[in-house]
Motif scaffolding. Structure first.
Motif, PDB file in Angstrom:
ATOM      1  N   ALA A   1       7.206   5.922  13.027  1.00 10.58           N
ATOM      2  CA  ALA A   1       7.448   4.816  13.955  1.00 10.58           C
ATOM      3  C   ALA A   1       7.678   3.511  13.205  1.00 10.58           C
ATOM      4  O   ALA A   1       8.539   2.696  13.587  1.00 10.58           O
ATOM      5  CB  ALA A   1       6.269   4.690  14.913  1.00 10.58           C
ATOM      6  N   ALA A   2       6.926   3.293  12.128  1.00  5.49           N
ATOM      7  CA  ALA A   2       7.112   2.086  11.324  1.00  5.49           C
ATOM      8  C   ALA A   2       8.483   2.077  10.657  1.00  5.49           C
ATOM      9  O   ALA A   2       9.156   1.037  10.607  1.00  5.49           O
ATOM     10  CB  ALA A   2       6.004   1.989  10.274  1.00  5.49           C
ATOM     11  N   ALA A   3       8.912   3.227  10.141  1.00  4.05           N
ATOM     12  CA  ALA A   3      10.217   3.307   9.480  1.00  4.05           C
ATOM     13  C   ALA A   3      11.342   2.950  10.448  1.00  4.05           C
ATOM     14  O   ALA A   3      12.286   2.233  10.090  1.00  4.05           O
ATOM     15  CB  ALA A   3      10.433   4.701   8.909  1.00  4.05           C
ATOM     16  N   ALA A   4      11.239   3.439  11.682  1.00  3.32           N
ATOM     17  CA  ALA A   4      12.287   3.141  12.660  1.00  3.32           C
ATOM     18  C   ALA A   4      12.388   1.642  12.921  1.00  3.32           C
ATOM     19  O   ALA A   4      13.494   1.085  13.024  1.00  3.32           O
ATOM     20  CB  ALA A   4      12.002   3.893  13.961  1.00  3.32           C
ATOM     21  N   LEU A   5      11.257   0.970  13.016  1.00  4.44           N
ATOM     22  CA  LEU A   5      11.259  -0.476  13.246  1.00  4.44           C
ATOM     23  C   LEU A   5      11.805  -1.237  12.043  1.00  4.44           C
ATOM     24  O   LEU A   5      12.555  -2.209  12.187  1.00  4.44           O
ATOM     25  CB  LEU A   5       9.841  -0.954  13.551  1.00  4.44           C
ATOM     26  N   LEU A   6      11.427  -0.815  10.851  1.00  2.72           N
ATOM     27  CA  LEU A   6      11.872  -1.503   9.641  1.00  2.72           C
ATOM     28  C   LEU A   6      13.378  -1.375   9.429  1.00  2.72           C
ATOM     29  O   LEU A   6      14.025  -2.298   8.916  1.00  2.72           O
ATOM     30  CB  LEU A   6      11.121  -0.954   8.428  1.00  2.72           C
ATOM     31  N   LEU A   7      13.944  -0.255   9.832  1.00  6.93           N
ATOM     32  CA  LEU A   7      15.371  -0.032   9.619  1.00  6.93           C
ATOM     33  C   LEU A   7      16.235  -0.623  10.732  1.00  6.93           C
ATOM     34  O   LEU A   7      17.404  -0.933  10.515  1.00  6.93           O
ATOM     35  CB  LEU A   7      15.647   1.478   9.496  1.00  6.93           C
ATOM     36  N   ASP A   8      15.670  -0.813  11.907  1.00 10.02           N
ATOM     37  CA  ASP A   8      16.444  -1.326  13.039  1.00 10.02           C
ATOM     38  C   ASP A   8      16.553  -2.855  12.970  1.00 10.02           C
ATOM     39  O   ASP A   8      17.633  -3.416  12.812  1.00 10.02           O
ATOM     40  CB  ASP A   8      15.773  -0.868  14.334  1.00 10.02           C
TER      41      ASP A   8
ATOM     42  N   ALA B   1       0.824  -1.220   0.000  1.00  7.14           N
ATOM     43  CA  ALA B   1       0.000   0.000   0.000  1.00  7.14           C
ATOM     44  C   ALA B   1       0.856   1.266   0.000  1.00  7.14           C
ATOM     45  O   ALA B   1       0.642   2.175   0.810  1.00  7.14           O
ATOM     46  CB  ALA B   1      -0.958  -0.011   1.192  1.00  7.14           C
ATOM     47  N   PRO B   2       1.828   1.388  -0.924  1.00  2.00           N
ATOM     48  CA  PRO B   2       2.763   2.514  -0.877  1.00  2.00           C
ATOM     49  C   PRO B   2       2.182   3.838  -1.350  1.00  2.00           C
ATOM     50  O   PRO B   2       2.852   4.872  -1.218  1.00  2.00           O
ATOM     51  CB  PRO B   2       3.886   2.059  -1.814  1.00  2.00           C
TER      52      PRO B   2
ATOM     53  N   HIS C   1       3.754   8.213   3.142  1.00  6.01           N
ATOM     54  CA  HIS C   1       4.649   8.865   4.109  1.00  6.01           C
ATOM     55  C   HIS C   1       5.828   7.954   4.433  1.00  6.01           C
ATOM     56  O   HIS C   1       6.975   8.408   4.530  1.00  6.01           O
ATOM     57  CB  HIS C   1       3.892   9.198   5.394  1.00  6.01           C
ATOM     58  N   LEU C   2       5.546   6.668   4.621  1.00  5.26           N
ATOM     59  CA  LEU C   2       6.607   5.717   4.956  1.00  5.26           C
ATOM     60  C   LEU C   2       7.623   5.606   3.832  1.00  5.26           C
ATOM     61  O   LEU C   2       8.843   5.655   4.069  1.00  5.26           O
ATOM     62  CB  LEU C   2       5.992   4.346   5.248  1.00  5.26           C
ATOM     63  N   LEU C   3       7.142   5.446   2.610  1.00  9.05           N
ATOM     64  CA  LEU C   3       8.061   5.285   1.481  1.00  9.05           C
ATOM     65  C   LEU C   3       8.935   6.522   1.317  1.00  9.05           C
ATOM     66  O   LEU C   3      10.151   6.417   1.096  1.00  9.05           O
ATOM     67  CB  LEU C   3       7.264   5.011   0.204  1.00  9.05           C
ATOM     68  N   SER C   4       8.340   7.694   1.449  1.00  8.92           N
ATOM     69  CA  SER C   4       9.121   8.928   1.345  1.00  8.92           C
ATOM     70  C   SER C   4      10.196   8.987   2.421  1.00  8.92           C
ATOM     71  O   SER C   4      11.355   9.347   2.154  1.00  8.92           O
ATOM     72  CB  SER C   4       8.182  10.138   1.467  1.00  8.92           C
TER      73      SER C   4
END
Length: 296
Positions: free
Chosen positions: A187-194, A6-7, A14-17
């Motif tokens: 918050a999702a981006a931080a989890l995906l990158l960690d 759902a990008p 927002h997440l993809l950006s």
């Protein structure tokens, strides 16, 4: 490799950006999208695109190959029952996650787990069952436990502009958390990158403070410079209106049951902490998002 479903939606865009700005060079980004033309040209040039629905077994099989992490968001289909719209849609993905040994999944879900009304909360009950299905695939899983979004008010933009009115089904003084989708994406981006986390759990994103419809009316009045008032809609009126627009009756009942559960404290089961409080205030959001939608 991070896969984003759902990008082009509110949270996904927002997440993809954010990931395009902050992900390290070695982190590949792959998106699953029905219509690639909805992606900006500069985005399509920087991501791998899988065309199709992420409810399709063949599509998720291709998308999850060699993936390290997946962002999972189900676009609710109002032509289906809540169970079919959430767990039914997600079942092929759960099978593909297990088959490809994907390590981490961050999914968009809802507040309410563990509350007395969690088993009679309509769409939220269905969303929590979807979380359990994903976790059963053997992945490390974090469900973004979301309250109502500020962005829901955009559905009322015409009514606010023309009549100075917005509606909902909860008591005017019922305070509950609300958050901006940009904060959920962060918050999702931080989890995906960690990806140092393990097991299954939830991450609540509660906004900076609890707000009631009366608070919303006051803040929108202040920020828009025109009177805005709240009108409480009845459950029967909402049900009749949505069924009249052609939505599946069971899905509509799921919406009504969710609204009733929220008025019974569904979103109050998580204590507010510094970690769960996200930064964007309603005042900021009104200036940046709602005001242009209402006044232009």
């Amino acid at each position: 490799m991070i896969v984003i479903t759902a990008p082009t939606g509110n949270i996904g865009s927002h997440l993809l950006s954010r990931l395009l700005r902050s992900a390290p060079a070695e982190e590949g980004l792959r998106v699953v999208v029905r219509d690639p033309a909805r992606l900006p040209d500069e985005v399509r040039e920087r991501v791998e695109v899988i065309t199709g629905s992420h409810g399709d077994p063949e599509v998720v099989d291709r998308a999850f190959a060699d993936a390290d992490a997946v962002f999972w968001l189900v676009p609710p289909d109002s032509s289906l029952t809540p169970e079919a719209a959430y767990s039914g849609f997600t079942r092929p993905a759960a099978q593909a996650l297990a088959a490809h040994g994907v390590g981490h999944v961050v999914g968009v879900s809802a507040l309410g787990r563990g509350t007395p009304v969690a088993d009679r909360a309509g769409l939220v009950t269905a969303s929590l069952a979807m979380d359990d299905l994903i976790a059963s695939a053997g992945v490390a899983h974090r469900a973004m436990a979301c309250p109502s979004f500020f962005e829901n008010l955009l559905e009322e933009a015409d009514s606010i502009r023309e009549d100075g009115v917005f509606t909902d089904l909860v008591d005017a003084n019922r305070k509950a958390p609300m958050a901006a989708v940009a904060d959920i994406a962060a918050a999702a981006a931080a989890l995906l990158l960690d990806r140092s986390w393990t097991g299954a759990g939830s991450v609540p994103v509660l906004g900076p403070r609890d707000l009631s419809p009366a608070d919303l009316a006051r803040i929108m009045t202040e920020q828009l410079g025109r009177p805005v008032r709240y009108e409480r809609q009845s459950y029967d009126d909402l049900y009749s209106a949505l069924v009249g627009h052609g939505l599946d009756a069971a899905f509509v009942q799921g919406i009504v049951d969710m609204k009733r559960a929220k008025d019974d404290g569904l979103d109050a089961g998580v204590p507010r902490t510094d970690e769960s409080s996200s930064p964007t205030t309603l005042e900021q959001w009104c200036v940046q998002v709602l005001k242009p939608a209402v006044l232009t």
